[in-house]
Design a protein around this motif. Sequence first.
Motif, short mmCIF file in Angstrom:
data_model
loop_
_atom_site.label_atom_id
_atom_site.label_comp_id
_atom_site.label_asym_id
_atom_site.label_seq_id
_atom_site.Cartn_x
_atom_site.Cartn_y
_atom_site.Cartn_z
N LYS A 179 0.83 -1.20 0.00
CA LYS A 179 0.00 0.00 0.00
C LYS A 179 0.87 1.25 0.00
CE LYS A 179 -4.01 2.14 0.41
NZ LYS A 179 -5.02 2.09 -0.66
N LYS A 180 1.92 1.24 0.80
CA LYS A 180 2.84 2.38 0.85
C LYS A 180 3.55 2.55 -0.49
CE LYS A 180 6.80 4.23 3.41
NZ LYS A 180 7.61 4.46 2.18
N ASP A 181 3.99 1.43 -1.08
CA ASP A 181 4.65 1.50 -2.38
C ASP A 181 3.70 2.05 -3.44
OD1 ASP A 181 6.94 0.47 -1.28
OD2 ASP A 181 6.56 -1.59 -1.94
N ASP A 182 2.44 1.65 -3.38
CA ASP A 182 1.44 2.16 -4.32
C ASP A 182 1.27 3.67 -4.18
OD1 ASP A 182 0.89 -0.17 -5.59
OD2 ASP A 182 -1.24 -0.25 -5.07
N ASN A 183 1.20 4.13 -2.94
CA ASN A 183 1.04 5.56 -2.69
C ASN A 183 2.23 6.34 -3.24
OD1 ASN A 183 -1.38 5.07 -1.40
ND2 ASN A 183 -0.49 5.07 0.65
N ASP A 184 3.44 5.81 -3.00
CA ASP A 184 4.64 6.48 -3.50
C ASP A 184 4.66 6.51 -5.03
OD1 ASP A 184 5.49 6.85 -0.91
OD2 ASP A 184 6.84 5.12 -0.89
N LEU A 185 4.30 5.39 -5.64
CA LEU A 185 4.29 5.32 -7.10
C LEU A 185 3.27 6.30 -7.69
CD1 LEU A 185 5.12 4.01 -9.80
CD2 LEU A 185 3.34 2.28 -9.39
N CYS A 186 2.07 6.32 -7.14
CA CYS A 186 1.02 7.20 -7.66
C CYS A 186 1.43 8.67 -7.55
CB CYS A 186 -0.29 6.96 -6.91
SG CYS A 186 -1.07 5.38 -7.30
N LYS A 187 2.09 9.00 -6.45
CA LYS A 187 2.54 10.39 -6.28
C LYS A 187 3.60 10.74 -7.31
CE LYS A 187 4.10 13.71 -2.82
NZ LYS A 187 4.43 13.93 -1.38
N ARG A 188 4.51 9.82 -7.58
CA ARG A 188 5.58 10.08 -8.54
C ARG A 188 5.04 10.12 -9.97
NH1 ARG A 188 10.93 6.77 -7.13
NH2 ARG A 188 11.61 8.09 -8.84
N VAL A 189 4.05 9.30 -10.25
CA VAL A 189 3.41 9.33 -11.57
C VAL A 189 2.71 10.67 -11.79
CG1 VAL A 189 1.54 8.35 -12.95
CG2 VAL A 189 3.17 6.84 -11.82
N PHE A 190 2.01 11.13 -10.76
CA PHE A 190 1.36 12.43 -10.86
C PHE A 190 2.39 13.54 -11.08
CE2 PHE A 190 0.05 16.40 -8.80
CZ PHE A 190 -1.08 16.70 -9.55
N THR A 191 3.49 13.47 -10.35
CA THR A 191 4.55 14.47 -10.51
C THR A 191 5.10 14.44 -11.93
OG1 THR A 191 5.17 14.30 -8.17
CG2 THR A 191 6.80 15.24 -9.67
N GLY A 192 5.24 13.24 -12.50
CA GLY A 192 5.72 13.14 -13.87
C GLY A 192 4.78 13.82 -14.85
N VAL A 193 3.49 13.59 -14.70
CA VAL A 193 2.50 14.23 -15.58
C VAL A 193 2.49 15.74 -15.33
CG1 VAL A 193 0.04 14.40 -16.12
CG2 VAL A 193 1.08 12.16 -15.73
N ARG A 194 2.61 16.14 -14.08
CA ARG A 194 2.65 17.57 -13.75
C ARG A 194 3.84 18.27 -14.40
NH1 ARG A 194 3.09 22.07 -13.62
NH2 ARG A 194 2.86 23.59 -11.94
N CYS A 195 4.94 17.55 -14.57
CA CYS A 195 6.14 18.12 -15.18
C CYS A 195 6.17 17.94 -16.69
CB CYS A 195 7.39 17.49 -14.56
SG CYS A 195 7.63 17.87 -12.81
N GLY A 196 5.08 17.45 -17.26
CA GLY A 196 5.02 17.26 -18.70
C GLY A 196 5.77 16.05 -19.20
N LYS A 197 6.07 15.10 -18.31
CA LYS A 197 6.83 13.91 -18.68
C LYS A 197 5.91 12.69 -18.68
CE LYS A 197 11.08 15.84 -16.70
NZ LYS A 197 12.17 15.65 -15.70
#
Length: 244
Positions: A126-144
């Motif tokens: 669950k923690k790994d999922d939360n970390d991954l989802c946050k990083r994926v969102f950051t990637g989209v936020r940065c245009g990546k």
Amino acid sequence: AEEGNTWKLLYALYADSIGNHQKSLESIIEPTLSQQSLVNFYYQSESELRLLQLLVDWLEATAAYQESATQTSAPVIGNDIHWGNTLHELLIGNSLFNKEKNKAMITCIDPDAPRRQNKIIHSDDKKDDNDLCKRVFTGVRCGKFNDAVSMCISAGQAWRGAVLQGWRLLDYKPGELEGTLEVYGNSSRDLWKWCALGIASNTSENIHYRATIGILCGHLQSAITACQGNWEDLLWAHLRVQIE
């Protein structure tokens, strides 16, 4: 850095204002089955839409610069499976774990199992999922966007990357053989968007996963929940949803 970013925005706006753009969509459109081509034609003829996209590009480039300057997180470790801790516990069985805990845990490892069975995954997963989802969102936020998809695949969650890629517009490009075409994007994007709106509206989903899907499918309410850090994030969310 802030002054430099402002000058970049002014340059982009000025360059677009003096550029040679078609005034009428009818004068440039050609018969095509490609959704991407139609959208490109529309961008050429609509100055307001280009302005929104210029602002989005600027906000994403600024976020990418800030992220690269302050990035402290470790890269995603490659993994062929998702929820490895849950799988390990299921394989070991009941002998080493109390029955109450096992009763609350999923008995299948497919991505829909937690919702279908109304059960949980291992707390570490669950923690790994939360970390991954946050990083994926950051990637989209940065245009990546492509990097965000790659992160999902590297983490053993190719299904999550496939959900993101449903956002792509249908397009046709010349194939390797002369006279052939290769299909890119999603030919059933309307169906994907209907399903994506369901994910974005589901409050039981991870907040950053909902926001990522919300940005891609145009669901503002789910997007802004993860964009409370500064005004740039909120503006970006509103503009992305408006363009969609």
